[in-house]
Motif scaffolding. Structure first.
Motif, PDB file in Angstrom:
ATOM      1  N   VAL A 147      37.881  42.624  33.893  1.00 17.66           N
ATOM      2  CA  VAL A 147      38.849  41.788  34.128  1.00 17.66           C
ATOM      3  C   VAL A 147      39.126  40.429  33.788  1.00 17.66           C
ATOM      4  N   ARG A 148      38.122  39.785  33.175  1.00 11.51           N
ATOM      5  CA  ARG A 148      38.117  38.575  32.552  1.00 11.51           C
ATOM      6  C   ARG A 148      39.276  38.221  31.649  1.00 11.51           C
ATOM      7  N   GLY A 149      40.254  37.171  31.970  1.00 11.80           N
ATOM      8  CA  GLY A 149      41.232  36.857  31.283  1.00 11.80           C
ATOM      9  C   GLY A 149      42.620  37.846  31.641  1.00 11.80           C
ATOM     10  N   HIS A 150      42.425  38.743  32.446  1.00 12.04           N
ATOM     11  CA  HIS A 150      43.693  39.604  32.491  1.00 12.04           C
ATOM     12  C   HIS A 150      44.469  39.639  33.934  1.00 12.04           C
ATOM     13  N   HIS A 151      45.287  40.158  34.080  1.00 12.37           N
ATOM     14  CA  HIS A 151      45.778  40.190  35.378  1.00 12.37           C
ATOM     15  C   HIS A 151      46.111  41.472  36.057  1.00 12.37           C
ATOM     16  N   VAL A 152      45.829  41.678  37.475  1.00 11.86           N
ATOM     17  CA  VAL A 152      46.232  42.995  37.789  1.00 11.86           C
ATOM     18  C   VAL A 152      47.602  43.504  37.700  1.00 11.86           C
ATOM     19  N   SER A 153      47.918  44.471  37.396  1.00 10.42           N
ATOM     20  CA  SER A 153      49.153  45.100  37.010  1.00 10.42           C
ATOM     21  C   SER A 153      50.008  44.949  38.391  1.00 10.42           C
ATOM     22  N   SER A 154      51.463  44.730  37.970  1.00 10.95           N
ATOM     23  CA  SER A 154      52.220  44.252  39.027  1.00 10.95           C
ATOM     24  C   SER A 154      52.582  45.749  39.920  1.00 10.95           C
ATOM     25  N   SER A 155      52.387  46.811  39.240  1.00  9.93           N
ATOM     26  CA  SER A 155      52.557  47.910  39.991  1.00  9.93           C
ATOM     27  C   SER A 155      51.497  48.436  40.999  1.00  9.93           C
ATOM     28  N   GLN A 180      41.321  34.986  40.029  1.00 10.48           N
ATOM     29  CA  GLN A 180      42.225  34.478  39.138  1.00 10.48           C
ATOM     30  C   GLN A 180      42.997  35.819  38.577  1.00 10.48           C
ATOM     31  N   ALA A 181      42.566  36.943  38.556  1.00  9.44           N
ATOM     32  CA  ALA A 181      43.248  37.903  37.946  1.00  9.44           C
ATOM     33  C   ALA A 181      43.930  38.789  39.113  1.00  9.44           C
ATOM     34  N   GLY A 182      43.963  38.357  40.484  1.00 14.10           N
ATOM     35  CA  GLY A 182      44.902  39.055  41.244  1.00 14.10           C
ATOM     36  C   GLY A 182      43.847  39.892  42.108  1.00 14.10           C
ATOM     37  N   PHE A 183      42.590  39.956  42.141  1.00 15.89           N
ATOM     38  CA  PHE A 183      41.796  40.787  43.084  1.00 15.89           C
ATOM     39  C   PHE A 183      41.669  40.019  44.343  1.00 15.89           C
ATOM     40  N   GLU A 184      41.492  40.738  45.357  1.00 18.18           N
ATOM     41  CA  GLU A 184      41.039  40.101  46.776  1.00 18.18           C
ATOM     42  C   GLU A 184      39.515  40.320  46.532  1.00 18.18           C
ATOM     43  N   TRP A 185      38.795  39.079  47.129  1.00 17.75           N
ATOM     44  CA  TRP A 185      37.248  39.101  47.057  1.00 17.75           C
ATOM     45  C   TRP A 185      36.871  38.955  48.669  1.00 17.75           C
ATOM     46  N   ARG A 186      36.336  40.023  49.095  1.00 21.49           N
ATOM     47  CA  ARG A 186      35.943  40.168  50.583  1.00 21.49           C
ATOM     48  C   ARG A 186      34.534  40.016  50.927  1.00 21.49           C
ATOM     49  N   GLU A 187      34.342  39.918  52.303  1.00 23.55           N
ATOM     50  CA  GLU A 187      33.106  40.026  52.805  1.00 23.55           C
ATOM     51  C   GLU A 187      32.353  41.558  52.758  1.00 23.55           C
ATOM     52  N   PRO A 188      31.040  41.653  52.572  1.00 26.45           N
ATOM     53  CA  PRO A 188      30.471  42.635  52.512  1.00 26.45           C
ATOM     54  C   PRO A 188      30.252  43.663  53.842  1.00 26.45           C
ATOM     55  N   THR A 219      38.106  31.969  29.817  1.00 26.87           N
ATOM     56  CA  THR A 219      38.471  31.537  31.509  1.00 26.87           C
ATOM     57  C   THR A 219      37.429  30.689  31.797  1.00 26.87           C
ATOM     58  N   ALA A 220      36.488  30.224  30.968  1.00 27.31           N
ATOM     59  CA  ALA A 220      35.389  29.286  31.586  1.00 27.31           C
ATOM     60  C   ALA A 220      35.862  28.067  31.926  1.00 27.31           C
ATOM     61  N   ARG A 244      27.552  32.517  42.621  1.00 24.98           N
ATOM     62  CA  ARG A 244      27.094  31.637  41.696  1.00 24.98           C
ATOM     63  C   ARG A 244      27.365  31.951  40.326  1.00 24.98           C
ATOM     64  N   GLU A 245      27.580  33.335  39.781  1.00 30.51           N
ATOM     65  CA  GLU A 245      28.071  33.703  38.535  1.00 30.51           C
ATOM     66  C   GLU A 245      29.278  33.563  37.984  1.00 30.51           C
ATOM     67  N   GLY A 246      30.157  32.991  39.126  1.00 31.35           N
ATOM     68  CA  GLY A 246      31.599  32.705  38.978  1.00 31.35           C
ATOM     69  C   GLY A 246      32.277  34.170  38.789  1.00 31.35           C
ATOM     70  N   LEU A 247      31.754  35.019  39.261  1.00 31.03           N
ATOM     71  CA  LEU A 247      32.539  36.208  39.285  1.00 31.03           C
ATOM     72  C   LEU A 247      33.645  36.511  40.042  1.00 31.03           C
ATOM     73  N   ASP A 248      33.545  35.839  41.188  1.00 31.03           N
ATOM     74  CA  ASP A 248      34.531  35.721  42.454  1.00 31.03           C
ATOM     75  C   ASP A 248      35.849  35.048  41.706  1.00 31.03           C
ATOM     76  N   THR A 249      35.553  34.161  40.856  1.00 33.57           N
ATOM     77  CA  THR A 249      36.587  33.176  40.220  1.00 33.57           C
ATOM     78  C   THR A 249      37.367  34.283  39.621  1.00 33.57           C
ATOM     79  N   ILE A 250      36.571  34.874  38.520  1.00 36.72           N
ATOM     80  CA  ILE A 250      37.404  35.857  37.709  1.00 36.72           C
ATOM     81  C   ILE A 250      38.293  37.020  38.289  1.00 36.72           C
ATOM     82  N   PHE A 251      37.548  37.554  39.323  1.00 40.46           N
ATOM     83  CA  PHE A 251      38.548  38.368  40.134  1.00 40.46           C
ATOM     84  C   PHE A 251      39.604  37.780  40.796  1.00 40.46           C
TER      85      PHE A 251
END
Ligand code: SF4
Lengths: 216, 481
Positions: free
Chosen positions: B368-376, B404-412, B480-481, B395-402
């Motif tokens: 996902v890094r540096g990309h964006h979720v498709s508008s479709s 920024q790319a337009g993913f939702e980051w949820r609770e477990p 993206t860092a 801690r690894e910053g994965l949530d930010t990558i997701f």
């Protein structure tokens, strides 16, 4: 589980074959957290005119007057007389739970579905298989005679009919033993408690790390 | 005497009693509990006036119908908007309190999907018998543990007696040798296995996964494989213990320490099938031939490679099989011969007990890094398997990558894997999902599921359709860092 020795009870006829577990207890009630309390929703779709949902007070719902269990003469029935392949479909243990909770102790039919058969005995219900002809004859008598009762003697494996005749039935000796002693699987396994404890003691000595609290 | 398989050894070491009728009493080391299949078991105990046999063998956490939005989760159980779900979660909480069973409750950081939580805590250890009222308990077999799902009566049986009445299964060896292609994951291996042996291929068997390709997998990859043994019809999936297993378990909260650790590790060395062990059936696969897999139908065996096509029913002579495929294609809204890459997608779900661990999230984030979720794509969501996985990812910053790319980051939680909470597909919607079941309605009424690996799901979210992950253009980290 209640002990089952002898049972004298009112008979209700459910004159149809292939009654599946979905009909016995519809899926929306599986969301319940209880094993009891399914009685009011037993045969929900047949019994009520509206659609049922969990948690609702069933006493105010419009009842289907046509349905056999809604007829006053069968109000206190504890023996269900029905047709072949009773309990087919999904394996839900909620089906025997609902029948038991409603007050049934015995179900008589020419045949039962496998899984339901096992589940029912696990929950203290006695399932009796009679021939098509015997069921046919009983069905006629029940329908013709208000207050028709049967007296079921598990020890002797006979049904005493009101006219003085008897009907013999078969029951697997292991299941009979469980019913007579009020033992479910758990009760039976607990009869081996000493063997389990003995195993556990040795096992614990050999695998002490499996018997410890986590390090916080 | 012929050697024993790993399954034989685990069976023998837990055998309390063998009976004449062919059943056996098997001792259970660990029972994992969740809110959906436990309430009646606890009620049964209560009605019979029984107590749990061994409290410390039980561990509970709610997962199936916990909400995954921060809005609901921040309030705890009281914040669960759906009443039925709230009652179920509350009941688990009450039962654990009143029976004194350890629970990672809804707001505990250790809460998560039971099959993620057990191993993560070291509550699943090599050589154990592990049960849970959930068919994906097979997951824990990755540790050389005998693990399988059970019904509600059996949950109660284990609570009360620490044992289960069982019949021994047969042994099936699935040998996957050779080198995996680049970007080919455990998920692709197991989908390829199911495609090969069918969803009933493992019925009546305990499957042991072996071979160099399995040895080369991390513990998380092995869990992904064992998780889906049940989709091949087997209640049990196993991988023998090796250094990878032992390294993973070391220093986890429930794992032994010091002297007992040494003792345990010594005992675990034997948790492999003997060289001369005899299996009832053996299936071999060449790892180098496995492509990225995508399911096109309504059963996990309806799978093909990314460059493949949806099968044409007209070309299938076997009548029942043809009808099965026709029905599946009708439900899925697909036609024979259609390219997998041309399937239109609506949503993307990364999560579930199959693929919601940290390595899964890392693999997806890398894509996902540096990309964006498709508008479709209407929605793309990532649901970590546990609170601890979530924290590690953050801690690894994965949530930010997701994000920024337009993913939702949820609770477990289980989330859109089975749609018991609010996370659902709409009727007719296609979803690229990292979960394990593509049954009709599994992810929501009328929903259409395509099972894939995390990297494949991530790439599909960006592209709007399935793409071959081997041809993906990865962005370097610093961008993206
Ligand atoms: S994530 Fe899905 S498959 Fe796994 S336990 Fe939850 S509902 Fe079941």
């Amino acid at each position: 589980m209640n002990k089952f020795v002898r049972h004298d009870g009112l008979v209700a006829p459910l004159n149809r074959s292939n009654v599946d577990t979905d009909l016995i207890i519809p899926k929306q009630f599986l969301k319940s957290i209880k094993r009891t309390g399914f009685g009011p929703n037993l045969f929900d779709e047949l019994r009520y005119l509206d659609e049922g949902f969990p948690g609702q007070d069933a006493s105010n719902r419009p009842k289907n007057p046509e349905f056999v269990l809604n007829q006053p003469r069968y109000e206190d029935a504890s023996i269900l007389l029905t047709r072949s392949n009773f309990g087919c479909g999904s394996s839900r243990e909620h089906a025997p739970w609902a029948l038991e909770d409603f007050g049934f102790r015995v179900i008589i039919a020419p045949s039962f579905a496998d899984i339901f058969f096992n589940n029912a005995f696990k929950n203290g219900l006695l399932l009796i298989t009679l021939s098509e002809a015997q069921v046919e004859s009983l069905m006629k008598q029940v329908e013709a005679t208000p207050g028709y009762r049967l007296d079921i003697d598990l020890a002797e494996q006979v049904i005493h009919c009101p006219d003085g005749t008897t009907l013999a039935f078969e029951v697997d000796s292991f299941r009979k033993y469980c019913l007579e002693n009020g033992l479910d699987d758990i009760g039976l396994t607990l009869q081996q408690a000493d063997a389990i404890k003995q195993f556990e003691t040795t096992y614990r000595q050999n695998n002490p790390w499996l018997f410890r609290a986590p390090v916080a | 005497m012929a050697g024993r398989t790993l399954y034989d050894k685990l069976w023998d070491s837990h055998l309390v009693q063998q009976r004449d009728d062919g059943t056996s009493l098997i001792y259970i080391d660990r029972q994992l509990l969740h809110e959906v299949t436990s309430p009646q078991a606890f009620e049964g105990l209560r009605l019979a006036g029984r107590r749990p046999w061994r409290l410390d063998s039980n561990l509970a956490t709610p997962d199936h119908n916990v909400p995954t939005t921060l809005k609901e989760r921040s309030v705890g159980i009281g914040g669960i908007e759906d009443e039925v779900s709230r009652i179920q979660v509350q009941t688990l909480d009450d039962n654990c309190r009143s029976f004194d069973i350890e629970q990672f409750s809804i707001n505990d950081e250790r809460q998560g999907i039971v099959h993620v939580v057990g191993p993560e805590q070291g509550a699943t250890l090599p050589g154990m018998t592990v049960v849970c009222g959930d068919s994906h308990t097979a997951t824990h077999g990755a540790f050389g543990a005998l693990a399988h799902g059970i019904g509600t009566s059996e949950v109660e049986h284990v609570l009360a007696t620490q044992c289960l009445i069982q019949r021994k299964m047969k042994n099936l060896l699935i040998q996957v040798d050779g080198e995996l292609g680049e970007r080919i994951t455990a998920k692709d291996i197991v989908l390829a296995v199911i495609a090969r042996i069918g969803t009933a291929g493992g019925t009546g068997y305990a499957i042991e996964f072996a071979g160099s390709a399995i040895r080369g997998l991390s513990m998380e990859g092995r869990m992904t494989i064992c998780n889906m043994a049940i989709e091949a019809g087997a209640r049990v999936g196993l991988v023998g213990v090796d250094q990878t297993t032992i390294d993973y378990v070391a220093r986890r909260p429930f794992a032994p320490t010091e002297e007992q650790w040494e003792q345990a590790v010594a005992a675990w060395q034997d948790l492999v099938s003997d060289r001369d062990a005899v299996f009832d059936k053996v299936v071999t696969l060449d790892a180098s031939e496995i492509e990225p897999q995508v399911s096109w139908g309504t059963s996990p065996e309806m799978v093909t490679g990314i460059n493949g096509q949806v099968p044409d029913p007209a070309s299938i002579s076997d009548e029942p099989r043809r009808r099965g495929i026709e029905r599946a294609l009708e439900y899925m809204g697909l036609h024979g011969g259609q390219n997998i890459k041309d399937i239109h997608l609506d949503r993307v779900f990364i999560g579930s007990c199959t693929n919601s661990r940290i390595e899964d999230l890392r693999a997806a984030a890398e894509v996902v890094r540096g990309h964006h979720v498709s508008s479709s794509i209407k929605q793309a969501m990532v649901v970590p398997g546990s609170g601890l996985v979530k924290r590690m990812a953050e801690r690894e910053g994965l949530d930010t990558i997701f994000k920024q790319a337009g993913f939702e980051w949820r609770e477990p939680g289980c989330s859109m894997c089975l749609a018991m909470n609010a996370d659902k597909l709409g009727a007719g919607e296609h979803c690229a999902s990292t979960s394990n079941r593509n049954f009709e309605g599994r992810q929501g009424y009328g929903g259409r599921t395509h099972l894939v690996s995390p990297a494949m799901a991530a790439a599909a979210a960006i592209a709007g359709h399935f793409v071959d992950i081997r041809e993906w253009s990865f962005n370097p980290e610093r961008e993206t860092a």
